[in-house]
Design an enzyme around this catalytic site. Structure first.
Site, mmCIF file in Angstrom:
data_model
loop_
_atom_site.group_PDB
_atom_site.id
_atom_site.type_symbol
_atom_site.label_atom_id
_atom_site.label_comp_id
_atom_site.label_asym_id
_atom_site.label_seq_id
_atom_site.Cartn_x
_atom_site.Cartn_y
_atom_site.Cartn_z
ATOM 1 C CD GLU A 192 -2.874 -1.209 2.350
ATOM 2 O OE1 GLU A 192 -2.809 -0.295 3.186
ATOM 3 O OE2 GLU A 192 -3.709 -2.126 2.416
ATOM 4 C CG HIS A 241 -8.724 6.638 2.278
ATOM 5 N ND1 HIS A 241 -8.771 6.430 0.918
ATOM 6 C CD2 HIS A 241 -8.150 5.543 2.810
ATOM 7 C CE1 HIS A 241 -8.249 5.246 0.646
ATOM 8 N NE2 HIS A 241 -7.864 4.680 1.782
ATOM 9 N NE ARG A 271 -4.221 5.290 3.714
ATOM 10 C CZ ARG A 271 -4.831 4.478 4.572
ATOM 11 N NH1 ARG A 271 -5.153 4.919 5.771
ATOM 12 N NH2 ARG A 271 -5.099 3.240 4.241
ATOM 13 C CG HIS A 287 -9.365 7.096 6.406
ATOM 14 N ND1 HIS A 287 -10.390 6.182 6.300
ATOM 15 C CD2 HIS A 287 -8.210 6.370 6.492
ATOM 16 C CE1 HIS A 287 -9.884 4.958 6.304
ATOM 17 N NE2 HIS A 287 -8.569 5.041 6.435
ATOM 18 N NE ARG A 334 -4.165 5.312 9.697
ATOM 19 C CZ ARG A 334 -4.750 4.385 8.922
ATOM 20 N NH1 ARG A 334 -4.354 3.126 8.996
ATOM 21 N NH2 ARG A 334 -5.698 4.720 8.082
#
Length: 527
Positions: free
Chosen positions: A115, A240, A287, A348, A383
């Site tokens: 990811e 997100h 992100r 998010h 994060r």
């Protein structure tokens, strides 16, 4: 009501602690309260997975640590990052022993995804419903343990501390449990606990447009703040990047990070892959960078959304890996084999929260915190994808270990019932609904992906107006869940805006256009 351990929240963090402490001490009572049905949590909606180093040939703890530090933009606690990453495999094994299933490949080993922000394939998943599978396994184990009580539709109103118990000035705060509303009977319970664990999840509903369920109203943050616990890094809201475009405000369908990890491209309305212009990692940047890049792209083009292009990917494999995403798109008349998916960023994850040490202890004695509600130092300013479920497992275990060795079972203080005036009138539902929408508009407009000091100050003025309305309503109305949630959202919004105003440089998920000339869109963070 008295219990040894009161857990507020029923996601992966709260349930993991509950299982561990109940197994260790079968003669002690463990009480879990949750304001909705027991499995309605942020965990349930986690599509991506758990980031854990399992392939020691291609991957390493050092690589995972480095990826986390880069994503956190210099604000992670390196000691905590190393601790969490190294604990990952052991905590994962426990979850598997409790019955959680993860996808495997043809040779029987775990199928590991990659990811945004990760340098290697290390994300375990169960199709695209990983969180749902984890909740299933944990509740299966919870239901087998007779000393765990789960109270669904019970809403925590406020924490009970020694400041509540006497009017004299208190310097060293201690928590003795919580005041809880039984939503079915409207009775307010006083639950006295020797140890209280906040595991109440996130804040997404404050923004309206969010991937979170509607229950994510910042209750734990607000309660801890009113109890004078230390709260930090509230300016770091993770948006997100890829959420299915939805004309309605509210909980929105998330298109997992793993889809971009599988090879999907982000394109603007002209078909250009714009991420290559913003970051060397393109679609696999972290992100914060992808969300801010999309925001800039939309500002340039004036479009409502960008597009996720999966048309070049093998459709059979896509359907196998992401069945719920594929079917959701079909229900919206989007065939991912032929059509681009319209996406926008949405609120998010909260990277800050209630400050805890490595044992999950807050600044209030006998109050612990784990999961999204806590600020551990792992995430820093942003994060890394799929680190949150890992963090929840590790910190639930750390709290368990601390309380196994330090039994706080000595409290004899008398706790009174909640003192509040009888209601002069019943809840004003329409007013609460309208103020909630007003709050969400303020936060999206003034404290969103890109902020400025002028916007933040305007937001603060507008927030002051609705704060006074709601406090008056709270003092004169019957206590209800929706009124308490609104009060909590406003309290949490204050923390976000005030802590945003104190930050004077762009870091991770915080981007202030006033400081844009000091630091460009973080290309220097590429590796």
């Amino acid at each position: 009501m008295t219990t040894n351990y009161l857990i507020i929240g029923s996601g992966i963090a709260g349930l993991t602690f509950a299982v561990k402490i109940a197994e260790k001490f079968p003669g002690r009572t463990v009480t879990i309260i949750t304001k909705s049905n027991d499995d309605e949590t942020n965990t349930k909606y986690a599509q991506g997975g758990i980031a854990v180093v399992l392939n020691n040939k291609a991957d390493s703890f050092d690589k995972h640590v480095n990826d986390t530090l880069i994503a956190g933009d210099g604000l992670c606690d390196a000691f905590i990052v190393k601790m969490v990453v190294r604990e990952g495999p052991k905590r994962l094994k426990e979850l598997i022993d409790w019955g959680a299933n993860f996808d495997t490949n043809k040779n029987g080993s775990f199928s590991l995804g990659k990811e945004g922000g990760h340098s290697e394939h290390r994300v375990l998943h169960h199709k695209d419903i990983t969180g749902y599978e984890i909740e299933r396994a944990l509740f299966q184990r919870v239901n087998q343990l007779k000393n765990i009580i789960v109270l669904s539709y019970h809403f925590a109103i406020d924490l009970i501390t020694n400041k509540c118990l006497n009017s004299t000035k208190v310097t060293d705060l201690t928590c003795y449990g919580a005041y809880v509303l039984n939503q079915k009977t409207n009775e307010i319970l006083t639950i006295k606990a020797q140890n209280t664990i906040l595991a109440s999840g996130g804040i997404g509903t404050i923004y309206g447009h969010t991937t979170n369920p509607l229950i994510a109203t910042g209750d734990g943050i607000a309660m801890a703040n009113r109890a004078k616990a230390k709260i930090k890094d509230m300016e770091f809201i993770q948006f997100h990047p890829t959420v299915l475009l939805n004309s309605k405000k509210g909980s929105s369908f998330l298109i997992s990070e793993a889809v971009r990890g599988f090879g999907a491209y982000l394109r603007n309305s002209k078909g250009n892959r714009f991420m290559v212009s913003y970051d060397n990692r393109a679609e696999l940047a972290s992100r914060d960078i992808v969300s801010q890049s999309i925001h800039k792209e939309l500002k340039k083009t004036g479009d409502d959304c960008v597009f996720l292009d999966c048309t070049h990917l093998p459709i059979d494999v896509f359907k196998e890996k992401f069945p719920s995403i594929y079917n959701k798109c079909l229900s919206e008349e989007i065939n991912v084999s032929k059509d681009w998916i319209p996406v926008v960023p949405a609120a998010h994850y909260l990277c800050g929260g209630v400050v805890v040490d490595m044992h999950g202890r807050t600044s209030i004695t006998n109050l612990f915190s784990c999961g999204e509600v806590s600020r551990t130092g792992l995430h820093g300013a942003n994060r890394l994808a799929s680190n949150s479920l890992l963090e929840a497992l590790v910190y639930a275990h750390n709290i368990f270990m601390f309380l196994s060795e330090n039994n706080n079972l000595h409290s004899t203080v008398n706790v009174p019932s909640l003192n509040y005036n009888p209601a002069h009138h019943t809840e004003e539902r329409v007013l609460i609904k309208n103020i909630t929408k007003e709050l969400q508009t303020i936060m999206r407009s003034h404290a969103g992906i890109v902020r400025s000091n002028d916007q933040l100050n305007r937001g603060l003025k507008e927030l002051n107006i609705i704060y006074n309305k709601v406090e008056e309503l709270y003092k004169t109305s019957k206590i209800t869940t929706s009124l308490c949630e609104l009060r909590n959202m406003i309290n949490t919004a204050y923390l976000i805006i005030n802590q945003s105003l104190k930050r004077t440089e762009n870091k991770g998920g915080y981007f202030n256009s006033d400081y844009e000339t000091k630091k460009t869109l973080k290309k220097d963070r590429c590796v």
